[in-house]
Motif scaffolding. Structure first.
Motif, PDB file in Angstrom:
ATOM      1  N   THR A 242      15.512  42.373  37.230  1.00  0.00           N
ATOM      2  CA  THR A 242      14.680  43.473  36.133  1.00  0.00           C
ATOM      3  C   THR A 242      13.627  43.987  36.540  1.00  0.00           C
ATOM      4  O   THR A 242      12.449  43.391  37.169  1.00  0.00           O
ATOM      5  CB  THR A 242      14.166  42.594  34.828  1.00  0.00           C
ATOM      6  OG1 THR A 242      15.564  41.933  34.477  1.00  0.00           O
ATOM      7  CG2 THR A 242      13.928  43.392  33.674  1.00  0.00           C
ATOM      8  N   ILE A 243      13.527  45.357  36.423  1.00  0.00           N
ATOM      9  CA  ILE A 243      12.312  46.150  37.023  1.00  0.00           C
ATOM     10  C   ILE A 243      11.547  46.793  35.917  1.00  0.00           C
ATOM     11  O   ILE A 243      12.191  47.182  35.053  1.00  0.00           O
ATOM     12  CB  ILE A 243      13.016  47.519  37.873  1.00  0.00           C
ATOM     13  CG1 ILE A 243      13.534  47.022  38.791  1.00  0.00           C
ATOM     14  CG2 ILE A 243      11.696  48.324  38.080  1.00  0.00           C
ATOM     15  CD1 ILE A 243      13.227  46.290  40.178  1.00  0.00           C
ATOM     16  N   HIS A 244      10.461  46.139  35.656  1.00  0.00           N
ATOM     17  CA  HIS A 244       9.557  46.166  34.634  1.00  0.00           C
ATOM     18  C   HIS A 244       8.413  47.498  34.789  1.00  0.00           C
ATOM     19  O   HIS A 244       8.184  47.516  35.870  1.00  0.00           O
ATOM     20  CB  HIS A 244       8.814  45.125  34.240  1.00  0.00           C
ATOM     21  CG  HIS A 244       9.794  44.012  33.649  1.00  0.00           C
ATOM     22  ND1 HIS A 244      10.386  44.236  32.171  1.00  0.00           N
ATOM     23  CD2 HIS A 244      10.200  42.912  33.820  1.00  0.00           C
ATOM     24  CE1 HIS A 244      10.982  43.258  31.800  1.00  0.00           C
ATOM     25  NE2 HIS A 244      10.977  42.332  32.918  1.00  0.00           N
ATOM     26  N   ALA A 264      12.269  50.846  32.799  1.00  0.00           N
ATOM     27  CA  ALA A 264      12.559  49.481  32.895  1.00  0.00           C
ATOM     28  C   ALA A 264      14.083  49.449  33.054  1.00  0.00           C
ATOM     29  O   ALA A 264      14.876  50.195  32.170  1.00  0.00           O
ATOM     30  CB  ALA A 264      11.976  48.607  31.966  1.00  0.00           C
ATOM     31  N   ARG A 265      14.717  48.423  33.777  1.00  0.00           N
ATOM     32  CA  ARG A 265      16.115  48.425  34.034  1.00  0.00           C
ATOM     33  C   ARG A 265      16.539  47.261  34.539  1.00  0.00           C
ATOM     34  O   ARG A 265      15.938  46.417  35.255  1.00  0.00           O
ATOM     35  CB  ARG A 265      16.766  49.628  34.744  1.00  0.00           C
ATOM     36  CG  ARG A 265      16.016  49.739  36.231  1.00  0.00           C
ATOM     37  CD  ARG A 265      16.459  51.083  36.744  1.00  0.00           C
ATOM     38  NE  ARG A 265      15.952  51.182  38.122  1.00  0.00           N
ATOM     39  CZ  ARG A 265      14.631  51.464  38.377  1.00  0.00           C
ATOM     40  NH1 ARG A 265      13.596  51.353  37.736  1.00  0.00           N
ATOM     41  NH2 ARG A 265      14.474  51.441  39.918  1.00  0.00           N
ATOM     42  N   VAL A 266      17.644  46.735  34.261  1.00  0.00           N
ATOM     43  CA  VAL A 266      18.287  45.406  34.958  1.00  0.00           C
ATOM     44  C   VAL A 266      19.159  46.042  36.053  1.00  0.00           C
ATOM     45  O   VAL A 266      20.407  46.655  35.779  1.00  0.00           O
ATOM     46  CB  VAL A 266      18.916  44.598  34.002  1.00  0.00           C
ATOM     47  CG1 VAL A 266      19.559  43.406  34.554  1.00  0.00           C
ATOM     48  CG2 VAL A 266      18.083  44.025  32.740  1.00  0.00           C
ATOM     49  N   LEU A 267      19.058  45.452  37.138  1.00  0.00           N
ATOM     50  CA  LEU A 267      19.942  46.050  38.396  1.00  0.00           C
ATOM     51  C   LEU A 267      20.628  44.595  38.708  1.00  0.00           C
ATOM     52  O   LEU A 267      20.279  43.452  38.932  1.00  0.00           O
ATOM     53  CB  LEU A 267      19.165  46.159  39.566  1.00  0.00           C
ATOM     54  CG  LEU A 267      18.212  47.626  39.148  1.00  0.00           C
ATOM     55  CD1 LEU A 267      17.462  47.968  40.397  1.00  0.00           C
ATOM     56  CD2 LEU A 267      19.269  48.722  38.723  1.00  0.00           C
ATOM     57  N   PRO A 268      22.078  44.968  39.007  1.00  0.00           N
ATOM     58  CA  PRO A 268      23.027  43.644  39.312  1.00  0.00           C
ATOM     59  C   PRO A 268      22.755  43.344  40.937  1.00  0.00           C
ATOM     60  O   PRO A 268      22.288  44.320  41.711  1.00  0.00           O
ATOM     61  CB  PRO A 268      24.285  44.142  39.275  1.00  0.00           C
ATOM     62  CG  PRO A 268      24.248  45.604  39.230  1.00  0.00           C
ATOM     63  CD  PRO A 268      22.975  46.076  38.554  1.00  0.00           C
ATOM     64  N   LEU A 269      23.078  42.319  41.234  1.00  0.00           N
ATOM     65  CA  LEU A 269      22.804  41.727  42.825  1.00  0.00           C
ATOM     66  C   LEU A 269      24.152  41.258  43.076  1.00  0.00           C
ATOM     67  O   LEU A 269      25.003  40.664  42.708  1.00  0.00           O
ATOM     68  CB  LEU A 269      21.629  40.834  42.783  1.00  0.00           C
ATOM     69  CG  LEU A 269      20.486  41.007  42.183  1.00  0.00           C
ATOM     70  CD1 LEU A 269      19.470  39.616  42.587  1.00  0.00           C
ATOM     71  CD2 LEU A 269      19.788  42.075  43.258  1.00  0.00           C
ATOM     72  N   GLY A 270      24.546  41.818  44.261  1.00  0.00           N
ATOM     73  CA  GLY A 270      25.653  41.321  44.843  1.00  0.00           C
ATOM     74  C   GLY A 270      25.582  39.900  45.511  1.00  0.00           C
ATOM     75  O   GLY A 270      24.552  39.282  45.629  1.00  0.00           O
ATOM     76  N   MET A 365      18.612  54.350  38.833  1.00  0.00           N
ATOM     77  CA  MET A 365      17.336  54.651  39.578  1.00  0.00           C
ATOM     78  C   MET A 365      16.145  54.640  38.488  1.00  0.00           C
ATOM     79  O   MET A 365      14.837  54.896  38.596  1.00  0.00           O
ATOM     80  CB  MET A 365      17.492  56.358  39.977  1.00  0.00           C
ATOM     81  CG  MET A 365      18.273  56.321  41.295  1.00  0.00           C
ATOM     82  SD  MET A 365      17.406  55.591  42.851  1.00  0.00           S
ATOM     83  CE  MET A 365      18.191  53.825  42.828  1.00  0.00           C
ATOM     84  N   GLY A 366      16.403  54.690  37.148  1.00  0.00           N
ATOM     85  CA  GLY A 366      15.602  54.414  36.190  1.00  0.00           C
ATOM     86  C   GLY A 366      15.030  55.951  35.780  1.00  0.00           C
ATOM     87  O   GLY A 366      13.940  55.942  35.142  1.00  0.00           O
ATOM     88  N   TRP A 367      15.616  57.002  35.835  1.00  0.00           N
ATOM     89  CA  TRP A 367      15.403  58.271  35.714  1.00  0.00           C
ATOM     90  C   TRP A 367      15.503  58.855  34.008  1.00  0.00           C
ATOM     91  O   TRP A 367      16.499  58.497  33.597  1.00  0.00           O
ATOM     92  CB  TRP A 367      15.796  59.252  36.506  1.00  0.00           C
ATOM     93  CG  TRP A 367      15.481  59.188  37.928  1.00  0.00           C
ATOM     94  CD1 TRP A 367      14.232  58.844  38.374  1.00  0.00           C
ATOM     95  CD2 TRP A 367      16.265  59.139  38.927  1.00  0.00           C
ATOM     96  NE1 TRP A 367      14.331  58.738  39.745  1.00  0.00           N
ATOM     97  CE2 TRP A 367      15.477  59.155  40.273  1.00  0.00           C
ATOM     98  CE3 TRP A 367      17.764  59.665  39.256  1.00  0.00           C
ATOM     99  CZ2 TRP A 367      16.215  59.318  41.447  1.00  0.00           C
ATOM    100  CZ3 TRP A 367      18.164  59.939  40.545  1.00  0.00           C
ATOM    101  CH2 TRP A 367      17.630  59.662  41.659  1.00  0.00           C
TER     102      TRP A 367
END
Length: 401
Positions: A242-244, A264-270, A365-367
């Motif tokens: 999670t990018i805060h 802010a956004r939640v990014l999935p990880l491989g 990208m959170g834009w």
């Protein structure tokens, strides 16, 4: 939180503090942007000191600035700081010792920098005077006179700002993502056991994780350094980060705090990235002295403190200088451009329509605006345009024969 401080007293200036706290900060501006605003605002106060003008009294009384003074201020905002300081009465003695100036010191600053300074000064005078104007609502005649003089002054400053046009950008020399061969080379040399890895053994795995996160997620260096351990969910084969947005974080001891400019956004990880993060958090990070005293994911190998922005720059500088074959423009932000190019390639292969691609990109990208992606697609746009032109020429050639 930055403040504009008068050296003689060591105290923040009241009006600029009011402007930066009540006008600029609530609009979501990051600390670095606020610092640039206050640096620009220094010029109007230096100009006032150099000309013997009591700026605060001018704004309170409604005298504001004359057209001649605005023109003089415009010229003053085009000076380098050294030359601006030389005009202060206290600096006269120092100027005589440094009478010989280089060509660089005699030049004016770039027009865009001057424009930014004047724009900040305009915003400051507009906002500060609006407060004084609001106090005159029970005195209609004074309100009318103050508002008229205020409008004239702001119009004069605004015309100076508008007269400096923003330069039109072109494709030549603009930042682009890495070419495919450079990406392959970079991914190879950052492996901890690669013979050409340029880093000390104790920081190789950490740097490997950092570059992987930037390459695979397209995050900014500020977003990377702002990640906390608790922001990582690593259960199962695939995790998330999670990018805060945490402006003025009280838990961050760094003087120059990393900041996130995006939503802010939640990014999935491989799977592989999830494994690397788990290994870093469980096996590597706890062994660094001092790392358990704070929650930040990326830490210094020497004292365990949260890693600084300058250390990320140093890491990229070492990669550029010590690894043959990597481009000289390699930087943390170039990796963000590279991610966007890779994302475009993936969308092309999947046949995703352009409008849908733009929405997905903006989300990851959170834009806030879809237009934000234009600056990150120069290489992709150039590649697509070149391919289209080549195909068109081939079809014309076949038709001719």
């Amino acid at each position: 939180m930055p403040f504009l401080v008068r050296i003689s007293t060591g105290l923040p200036l009241l009006a600029p503090t009011y402007w930066i706290v009540s006008c600029r900060r609530p609009s979501g501006k990051q600390p670095n942007t606020l610092c640039n605003d206050l640096r620009a605002l220094m010029y109007v106060h230096l100009w006032a000191d150099a000309r013997g003008v009591d700026l605060q009294d001018r704004l309170e009384s409604g005298a504001f600035l004359t057209l001649t003074e605005v023109a003089d201020l415009d010229t003053f905002c085009g000076k380098y700081m050294r030359d601006a300081l030389a005009e202060l009465p206290e600096a006269v003695g120092c100027v005589k010792l440094k009478a010989r100036k280089s060509k660089k010191q005699r030049r004016t600053v770039k027009l865009l920098e001057k424009r930014n300074r004047l724009a900040a000064i305009y915003s400051y005078i507009e906002y500060t005077s609006a407060d004084y104007l609001s106090r005159l609502h029970l005195q209609p005649e004074r309100w009318k006179h103050y508002n008229s003089v205020r409008a004239n002054c702001l119009e004069w400053i605004s015309s100076r700002v508008k007269a400096i046009k923003k330069p039109r950008r072109n494709d030549l020399g603009d930042r682009e993502g890495l070419e495919e061969g450079d990406v392959i080379r970079l991914r190879a040399v950052i492996e901890p056991d690669h013979p050409e890895n340029p880093f000390r053994p104790e920081v190789r795995f950490r740097n490997y994780v950092m570059v992987k996160l930037m390459l695979d997620l397209g995050i900014r260096r500020g977003e990377l350094l702002g990640i906390r351990v608790e922001d990582c969910t690593l259960g199962g084969s695939r995790g998330t980060i999670t990018i805060h947005r945490r402006p003025d974080d009280p838990d961050d001891p760094r003087t120059n705090q990393p900041a996130s400019k995006t939503n802010a956004r939640v990014l999935p990880l491989g799977g592989r990235l999830t494994e690397l993060l788990h290994e870093w958090i469980v096996h590597h990070r706890p062994k660094i002295r001092g790392a358990r005293k704070h929650p930040f994911l990326i830490v210094s190998s020497s004292d365990g403190k949260p890693l600084s922005l300058s250390m990320v720059n140093k890491m990229m500088r070492q990669l550029r200088s010590r690894v043959p074959g990597l481009p000289s423009e390699l930087s943390a932000h170039v990796l963000r451009h590279t991610w966007n190019d890779d994302f475009s390639d993936a969308m092309d292969k999947k046949g995703v329509p352009g409008d849908q691609e733009a929405k997905w990109r903006a989300r990851l990208m959170g834009w806030r605006s879809l237009a934000s992606g234009e600056a990150y697609l120069r290489r992709t746009v150039r590649r697509r345009a070149d391919n289209a032109l080549a195909d068109m020429q081939n079809r014309l050639e076949i038709r001719h024969h």
